[in-house]
Design an enzyme around this catalytic site. Structure first.
Site, short mmCIF file in Angstrom:
data_model
loop_
_atom_site.label_atom_id
_atom_site.label_comp_id
_atom_site.label_asym_id
_atom_site.label_seq_id
_atom_site.Cartn_x
_atom_site.Cartn_y
_atom_site.Cartn_z
N ASP A 174 0.84 -1.21 0.00
CA ASP A 174 0.00 0.00 0.00
C ASP A 174 0.87 1.26 0.00
OD1 ASP A 174 -2.32 -1.60 0.14
OD2 ASP A 174 -2.07 -1.79 2.30
N HIS A 201 -5.44 -3.51 5.70
CA HIS A 201 -5.04 -3.84 4.32
C HIS A 201 -6.22 -4.39 3.54
CE1 HIS A 201 -2.63 -5.03 0.94
NE2 HIS A 201 -3.02 -6.29 1.07
N MET A 252 4.13 -7.10 -5.25
CA MET A 252 4.11 -7.67 -3.90
C MET A 252 5.48 -8.19 -3.53
SD MET A 252 2.51 -8.20 -1.20
CE MET A 252 3.85 -8.37 -0.03
N1 NAD Z 1 -0.26 -8.41 1.75
C1 NAD Z 1 -0.32 -8.01 0.47
O1 NAD Z 1 -0.10 -6.83 0.15
C2 NAD Z 1 -0.60 -9.00 -0.60
C3 NAD Z 1 -0.37 -8.69 -1.96
C4 NAD Z 1 -0.56 -9.68 -2.92
C5 NAD Z 1 -1.03 -10.93 -2.54
N2 NAD Z 1 -1.30 -11.17 -1.24
C6 NAD Z 1 -1.82 -12.46 -0.78
O2 NAD Z 1 -0.78 -13.41 -0.82
C7 NAD Z 1 -1.33 -14.70 -0.96
C8 NAD Z 1 -0.64 -15.45 -2.08
O3 NAD Z 1 -0.85 -14.77 -3.31
P1 NAD Z 1 -0.06 -15.26 -4.62
O4 NAD Z 1 -0.46 -14.34 -5.70
O5 NAD Z 1 1.38 -15.44 -4.29
O6 NAD Z 1 -0.77 -16.69 -4.84
P2 NAD Z 1 -0.20 -17.95 -5.63
O7 NAD Z 1 -1.37 -18.85 -5.87
O8 NAD Z 1 0.63 -17.51 -6.77
O9 NAD Z 1 0.78 -18.62 -4.56
C9 NAD Z 1 0.30 -19.16 -3.37
C10 NAD Z 1 1.32 -20.19 -2.90
O10 NAD Z 1 0.89 -20.68 -1.64
C11 NAD Z 1 1.19 -22.06 -1.63
N3 NAD Z 1 0.33 -22.72 -0.65
C12 NAD Z 1 -0.99 -22.95 -0.72
N4 NAD Z 1 -1.38 -23.63 0.37
C13 NAD Z 1 -0.30 -23.81 1.14
C14 NAD Z 1 -0.07 -24.45 2.38
N5 NAD Z 1 -1.06 -25.01 3.07
N6 NAD Z 1 1.17 -24.44 2.87
C15 NAD Z 1 2.17 -23.86 2.19
N7 NAD Z 1 2.03 -23.25 1.01
C16 NAD Z 1 0.80 -23.23 0.50
C17 NAD Z 1 0.91 -22.53 -3.05
O11 NAD Z 1 1.58 -23.75 -3.31
C18 NAD Z 1 1.47 -21.39 -3.85
O12 NAD Z 1 2.85 -21.59 -4.10
C19 NAD Z 1 -2.83 -14.49 -1.24
O13 NAD Z 1 -3.55 -14.67 -0.03
C20 NAD Z 1 -2.91 -13.04 -1.66
O14 NAD Z 1 -4.16 -12.45 -1.40
C21 NAD Z 1 -1.09 -10.25 -0.27
#
Ligand code: NAD
Length: 339
Positions: A174, A201, A252
């Site tokens: 953000d 957030h 991110m």
């Molecule tokens: N805080 C922020 O600013 C912000 C920004 C972007 C994304 N996010 C969040 O981050 C998270 C991931 O987003 P992404 O785009 O990287 O998704 P993605 O689907 O590309 O990656 C998610 C990863 O999590 C792993 N995973 C799933 N279940 C798991 C478990 N039980 N144990 C370990 N690993 C596991 C998957 O294998 C995958 O590698 C989402 O919740 C998204 O909303 C947060």
């Protein structure tokens, strides 16, 4: 020097400043063990060897090619762990654990819609942290951050190892977006703009304090309202643009790396390191709230608070609190009802 990178379809993805030789050498001397659990973008995005985000097919497994050719910072990361049975080995001895594990949004979803899936994932992983590295700094990226931080806190409390100074909701994206958008409008270098973003957030809980921006900037009220709305909805803009292919990844990764490098710097004794993060807080009547924090060797050294805000910002804070309280309660209740 690392080359600059940008992924134009990601809103708010800044041009990353290349690392200087000093910074690169410094990064080799990091005195911390950092583990990223649920690895995706964080391992690969800033690497010139892997300009596109990798999509590992298994949890915990970084793409081997990326590991082989990654720049020095990334080589500090461990060998890659393949599943829950390896969690204890993965976590033992860690000083910092970063958790981006979980599902991202699809168009039309709010972050809260991720709760059902991600709450269990975060609770499971943080329970393992509480058991195997109770002293580590825990940085949660998985959404909804407004609930996953209370979940983490409650899990640590259940295990009797809770330290509020070491649990961080990563909201840095953000700030990165706010800096980029203000810089764009005022023709400034985004690396030299700093807009504190407080609250939470998600949507209207994201409160950019443009009145505290450095350098000082002024906008007419209608432009300020539009700018604020764009910062609050920038994540949704990315989700829509990616049309089902996920949420922000490269930006991110940049934001996550910035937060973790700041934390590691502070843990290694650097003074004056300040980042905003969603943490346990007494700054409002919300039990968790993001504000600028002075980081130190033991995590949060001092909460720098909200500071002086404009009437527009004050109104946003008041409007955000009911939603924040509800998301926090939802996270806390989830852990209470867990078997
Ligand atoms: N805080 C922020 O600013 C912000 C920004 C972007 C994304 N996010 C969040 O981050 C998270 C991931 O987003 P992404 O785009 O990287 O998704 P993605 O689907 O590309 O990656 C998610 C990863 O999590 C792993 N995973 C799933 N279940 C798991 C478990 N039980 N144990 C370990 N690993 C596991 C998957 O294998 C995958 O590698 C989402 O919740 C998204 O909303 C947060």
């Amino acid at each position: 020097m690392w080359p600059r990178y940008r992924e134009s379809w990601e809103v708010g993805a800044p041009e990353a400043a290349p690392l200087s030789r000093d910074e690169a050498e410094q990064s080799q001397k990091v005195l911390c063990s950092v583990e990223v659990v649920g690895v995706t973008c964080l391992l690969t995005a800033p690497s010139p060897a892997c300009p596109r985000p990798a999509r590992p097919s298994h949890a915990f497994r970084p793409r081997p090619a990326c590991r082989r050719r990654s720049p020095p910072q990334l080589q500090h990361l461990g060998p890659g762990y393949l599943g829950p049975e390896q969690l204890p080995d993965c976590l033992k001895g860690c000083d910092v654990v970063v958790i981006p594990a979980g599902v991202p949004r699809k168009p039309g979803m709010t972050r809260d819609d991720l709760f059902n899936t991600n709450a269990t994932i975060v609770a499971t992983l943080t329970a393992a942290c509480a058991q195997h590295c109770p002293e580590a700094m825990i940085c949660i990226i998985s959404n909804p951050v407004n609930s996953t931080i209370p979940i983490t806190a409650e899990v640590f409390k259940k295990h009797g190892v809770y330290n509020p100074n070491k649990i961080f909701g990563v909201t840095t994206l953000d700030i990165v977006r706010a800096n980029a958008f203000v810089a764009e409008l005022k023709d400034l270098d985004p690396a030299r703009v700093n807009v504190p973003v407080i609250g939470g957030h998600a949507g209207k809980t994201i409160i950019p304090l443009i009145s505290q921006c450095t350098p000082k900037v002024e906008f007419p009220q209608d432009q300020l309202t539009t700018l604020t709305g764009r910062i609050q909805e920038a994540g949704t803009e990315v989700v829509k643009a990616k049309a089902g292919a996920g949420s922000a990844t490269l930006s991110m990764a940049y934001a996550g790396a910035r937060f973790v490098f700041s934390l590691v710097d502070a843990m290694n004794g650097k003074e004056g390191v300040v980042e905003c993060s969603f943490v346990k807080s007494q700054e409002t009547d919300c039990p968790y709230f993001s504000t600028p924090l002075l980081l130190g060797k033991k995590g949060i050294e001092k909460n720098l608070g909200i500071g002086k805000v404009s009437p527009f910002e004050e109104k946003m804070i008041a409007e955000a609190i009911p939603e924040l309280k509800a998301s926090i309660k939802k996270g806390e209740e989830f852990v209470k009802n867990m078997k």
